[in-house]
Design a protein around this motif. Structure first.
Motif, short mmCIF file in Angstrom:
data_model
loop_
_atom_site.label_atom_id
_atom_site.label_comp_id
_atom_site.label_asym_id
_atom_site.label_seq_id
_atom_site.Cartn_x
_atom_site.Cartn_y
_atom_site.Cartn_z
N THR A 8 118.26 -7.32 63.91
CA THR A 8 119.38 -7.15 62.99
C THR A 8 120.69 -7.29 63.75
O THR A 8 120.87 -6.67 64.80
CB THR A 8 119.33 -5.76 62.33
OG1 THR A 8 118.05 -5.58 61.72
CG2 THR A 8 120.42 -5.60 61.29
N LEU A 9 121.61 -8.10 63.22
CA LEU A 9 122.93 -8.25 63.81
C LEU A 9 123.78 -7.06 63.38
O LEU A 9 124.02 -6.87 62.19
CB LEU A 9 123.57 -9.57 63.37
CG LEU A 9 124.91 -9.92 63.99
CD1 LEU A 9 124.77 -10.13 65.51
CD2 LEU A 9 125.48 -11.18 63.36
N VAL A 10 124.21 -6.22 64.32
CA VAL A 10 124.95 -5.01 63.98
C VAL A 10 126.41 -5.07 64.39
O VAL A 10 127.20 -4.23 63.99
CB VAL A 10 124.31 -3.74 64.60
CG1 VAL A 10 122.95 -3.48 64.00
CG2 VAL A 10 124.23 -3.85 66.10
N LYS A 11 126.79 -6.08 65.16
CA LYS A 11 128.17 -6.23 65.60
C LYS A 11 128.57 -7.68 65.45
O LYS A 11 127.78 -8.58 65.70
CB LYS A 11 128.31 -5.78 67.06
CG LYS A 11 129.73 -5.66 67.54
CD LYS A 11 129.79 -4.93 68.87
CE LYS A 11 131.21 -4.69 69.28
NZ LYS A 11 131.76 -5.78 70.08
N SER A 12 129.79 -7.92 65.03
CA SER A 12 130.28 -9.28 64.81
C SER A 12 130.35 -10.07 66.11
O SER A 12 130.56 -9.51 67.19
CB SER A 12 131.67 -9.23 64.17
OG SER A 12 132.22 -10.51 64.08
N VAL A 32 126.76 -10.08 59.69
CA VAL A 32 126.48 -8.72 60.14
C VAL A 32 125.55 -8.04 59.15
O VAL A 32 125.66 -8.24 57.93
CB VAL A 32 127.80 -7.93 60.30
CG1 VAL A 32 127.53 -6.49 60.69
CG2 VAL A 32 128.68 -8.59 61.35
N ASN A 33 124.62 -7.26 59.66
CA ASN A 33 123.62 -6.50 58.90
C ASN A 33 122.53 -7.37 58.29
O ASN A 33 121.76 -6.89 57.46
CB ASN A 33 124.26 -5.62 57.81
CG ASN A 33 125.07 -4.50 58.42
OD1 ASN A 33 124.71 -3.96 59.46
ND2 ASN A 33 126.17 -4.16 57.78
N LYS A 34 122.43 -8.64 58.68
CA LYS A 34 121.33 -9.48 58.24
C LYS A 34 120.20 -9.37 59.25
O LYS A 34 120.42 -9.17 60.44
CB LYS A 34 121.76 -10.95 58.10
CG LYS A 34 122.80 -11.14 57.00
CD LYS A 34 122.25 -10.74 55.66
CE LYS A 34 123.32 -10.86 54.59
NZ LYS A 34 122.89 -10.37 53.29
N THR A 35 118.98 -9.49 58.77
CA THR A 35 117.79 -9.27 59.60
C THR A 35 116.89 -10.49 59.55
O THR A 35 116.76 -11.14 58.51
CB THR A 35 117.03 -8.05 59.07
OG1 THR A 35 117.90 -6.92 59.10
CG2 THR A 35 115.81 -7.75 59.93
N VAL A 55 122.91 -6.72 68.78
CA VAL A 55 121.76 -6.64 67.87
C VAL A 55 121.00 -5.34 68.02
O VAL A 55 121.12 -4.64 69.03
CB VAL A 55 120.79 -7.83 68.08
CG1 VAL A 55 121.48 -9.15 67.81
CG2 VAL A 55 120.20 -7.82 69.47
N LYS A 56 120.21 -5.04 66.99
CA LYS A 56 119.27 -3.92 67.01
C LYS A 56 117.87 -4.52 66.85
O LYS A 56 117.68 -5.39 66.01
CB LYS A 56 119.57 -2.96 65.86
CG LYS A 56 118.62 -1.78 65.77
CD LYS A 56 118.99 -0.85 64.65
CE LYS A 56 118.53 -1.42 63.33
NZ LYS A 56 118.65 -0.52 62.19
N GLU A 58 113.62 -3.91 66.43
CA GLU A 58 112.51 -3.03 66.10
C GLU A 58 111.23 -3.83 66.23
O GLU A 58 111.18 -5.00 65.88
CB GLU A 58 112.61 -2.53 64.66
CG GLU A 58 113.85 -1.74 64.35
CD GLU A 58 113.96 -1.45 62.85
OE1 GLU A 58 112.92 -1.15 62.23
OE2 GLU A 58 115.07 -1.54 62.32
#
Length: 60
Positions: A8-12, A32-35, A55-56, A58
């Motif tokens: 997941t993109l968490v930062k621009s 941002v916030n797309k997975t 990114v995050k 999992e």
């Protein structure tokens, strides 16, 4: 090792160096916030490691 990775993109990427912008785009992340789900292999792990501050990840 997991079968797939959920990234997941968490930062621009605004202000990021061009190499990191291209890496995020190659992972298939545009907003941002797309997975995306990617296979868990050495190539994807290396790309994620390069942009770990954006990114995050999992394991699924």
């Amino acid at each position: 090792m997991a079968d797939k990775l959920k990234i997941t993109l968490v930062k621009s990427t605004i202000g990021a160096i061009p190499k990191h912008k291209k890496t995020v785009a190659a992972l298939g992340l545009k907003k941002v916030n797309k997975t995306v789900e990617m296979p868990d292999n050495a190539a994807v792990r290396g790309m994620v490691d390069q942009v770990k501050h954006l990114v995050k990840v999992e394991e699924i």
